[in-house]
Scaffold this motif. Sequence first.
Motif, PDB file in Angstrom:
ATOM      1  N   GLY A 120       0.831  -1.200   0.000  1.00 51.62           N
ATOM      2  CA  GLY A 120       0.000   0.000   0.000  1.00 51.62           C
ATOM      3  C   GLY A 120       0.869   1.254   0.000  1.00 51.62           C
ATOM      4  N   THR A 121       0.315   2.350  -0.526  1.00 52.92           N
ATOM      5  CA  THR A 121       1.033   3.622  -0.507  1.00 52.92           C
ATOM      6  C   THR A 121       0.196   4.639   0.262  1.00 52.92           C
ATOM      7  OG1 THR A 121       0.041   4.348  -2.583  1.00 52.92           O
ATOM      8  CG2 THR A 121       2.165   3.213  -2.728  1.00 52.92           C
ATOM      9  N   ARG A 122       0.869   5.529   0.949  1.00 49.07           N
ATOM     10  CA  ARG A 122       0.170   6.553   1.723  1.00 49.07           C
ATOM     11  C   ARG A 122       0.901   7.880   1.535  1.00 49.07           C
ATOM     12  NH1 ARG A 122      -2.567   7.731   6.931  1.00 49.07           N
ATOM     13  NH2 ARG A 122      -2.515   9.973   6.819  1.00 49.07           N
ATOM     14  N   TRP A 123       0.251   8.821   0.855  1.00 51.90           N
ATOM     15  CA  TRP A 123       0.849  10.141   0.601  1.00 51.90           C
ATOM     16  C   TRP A 123       0.707  10.997   1.851  1.00 51.90           C
ATOM     17  CZ3 TRP A 123       4.216  12.280  -2.284  1.00 51.90           C
ATOM     18  CH2 TRP A 123       4.263  13.667  -2.476  1.00 51.90           C
ATOM     19  N   THR A 124       1.822  11.637   2.295  1.00 54.86           N
ATOM     20  CA  THR A 124       1.737  12.469   3.497  1.00 54.86           C
ATOM     21  C   THR A 124       1.928  13.954   3.203  1.00 54.86           C
ATOM     22  OG1 THR A 124       4.081  12.109   3.984  1.00 54.86           O
ATOM     23  CG2 THR A 124       2.528  10.601   5.027  1.00 54.86           C
ATOM     24  N   GLY A 125       2.359  14.315   2.000  1.00 54.66           N
ATOM     25  CA  GLY A 125       2.433  15.733   1.670  1.00 54.66           C
ATOM     26  C   GLY A 125       3.681  16.101   0.899  1.00 54.66           C
ATOM     27  N   THR A 126       3.682  17.342   0.392  1.00 55.09           N
ATOM     28  CA  THR A 126       4.803  17.790  -0.440  1.00 55.09           C
ATOM     29  C   THR A 126       6.021  18.194   0.390  1.00 55.09           C
ATOM     30  OG1 THR A 126       3.817  19.976  -0.489  1.00 55.09           O
ATOM     31  CG2 THR A 126       3.365  18.546  -2.369  1.00 55.09           C
ATOM     32  N   ASP A 127       5.838  18.427   1.677  1.00 54.94           N
ATOM     33  CA  ASP A 127       7.006  18.654   2.533  1.00 54.94           C
ATOM     34  C   ASP A 127       7.770  17.334   2.613  1.00 54.94           C
ATOM     35  OD1 ASP A 127       8.791  18.730   4.715  1.00 54.94           O
ATOM     36  OD2 ASP A 127       7.608  20.271   5.702  1.00 54.94           O
TER      37      ASP A 127
END
Length: 301
Positions: free
Chosen positions: A167-174
Motif C-alpha cells: 500500500g502507498t500513503r501520501w503524506t504531503g509535499t514537505d
Amino acid sequence: MPTSEITAMTSPDPTPAHVSVIGLGMMGSALATALLKAGHQVTVWNRNPAKTGILTAQGAIPADSPAAAIEASELTILCLTTYDNVTGLLTPIAGSLKGRVLANLTNGTPAQARELAAWTTEQGAAYLDGGIMAVPQMIATPAGYILYSGDERAYEAHRPTLAALGGTRWTGTDPGYAALYDLALLTGMYGMVMGVTQAYAMIRSENIPAADFAPLLEDWVTAMTQGAVPGIAAALDSGDHLTDVSSLAVNQAAIGGFLDAFAAQGVSPAFFEPLRDLLDRSVAEGHSADGFSRLVELLRK
Ligand code: FVH
C-alpha cells in the motif's frame, strides 16, 4: 491529495517499468524481489556485490556502479542503513542525477529528508522520501505499506510502480513528512511496547506465568488504544481537553502508588518517573480537570 487513506496495493502494473534499487540488505532485497515479481525490469547495485546474486537469478540486471544503476532507470529506490550512507553514495555521482527520480526509503529524520531533498533538487532530480511501515516479510502484502512525501508529480507518475511494494500513503509535499509520520508511528509503538514490558515485569515479579496474563493484557491494551487514539485526536483538534473519562488530577493522585508498587516488586520505575513529573506539572499549571490530551501540549513546550 488527502493524506488519510492508504491506497491499497494494486495488481501488477500492466506497463512494466524500469526501476533501479540501490542497497540490497534485508529490506532492499525484499523491495527488488517484489518489483521483479510484479514484472518490472529491475537494475540492482549493492556495495557488497555478493548480495546481488539471488536477485540476478530472479532476472535483475546488475549495475557496475551506483551511477550506472541510476542511469539505467528513471526511478531509483535507495534503501541503505542511514542517510549518511545515502549522501556519501550520492555526492560523488551528483552528475548522474539530472532528470531522475530518487525514492529514498532509508530510515531518517524529517530534517535529514528535507536537506537531502533540497540537495537532490539542486542536482536536477525529483526527490521522494519514504517511510516503510513493514518488515521485509510484509513487503508486497496487504499488511505493509509505505509513507511517501516530497515531489507529488513524481509520486503520481511512479505510484503504479511503487504499488508493487504494498500500500502507498501520501503524506504531503514537505519532504520531511514521511519521516515525521514514520517516527511518530514508531514512537507510539515504543511507548506501547514499554508499557507492555513493564506490565510483564510486574507479573513476573510474582512468578505468574506470562501466558496466563497475556490475554488480559492484550484485551486491555487494545480497548484502551481504541479509546485513547481517536479521543486524544478529537481533543487536540478541538482544543477542548476537559475529560469525562479520567482526569489528570486523578492520575496524578494514583501515579505515586504505581511507583511504590514498582519499588516493592523490585521493578525499575525509570520508565514511569517522567510520567509523574509530567502529571505534577500539568496539575501545577491548572489542568487538573483535563485528560491526557493536555500532556501533548506540555510535551511540546
Ligand atoms: N528491516 C526492517 O525491518 C526495517 C523496516 C523499516 C525500514 N527499515 C530501514 O530500511 C533501511 C535498510 O534496512 P535493512 O533491514 O535492509 O538493513 P541491512 O540488511 O542491514 O542492509 C543495509 C544496506 O545498506 C548498505 N549500506 C550500508 N552502508 C553503506 C554505505 N556506506 N554505502 C553503500 N551501502 C551501504 C548495505 O550494503 P552492504 O553492507 O551489503 O554492502 C546494505 O545493502 C534502514 O534505514 C532501516 O532502518 C528496515
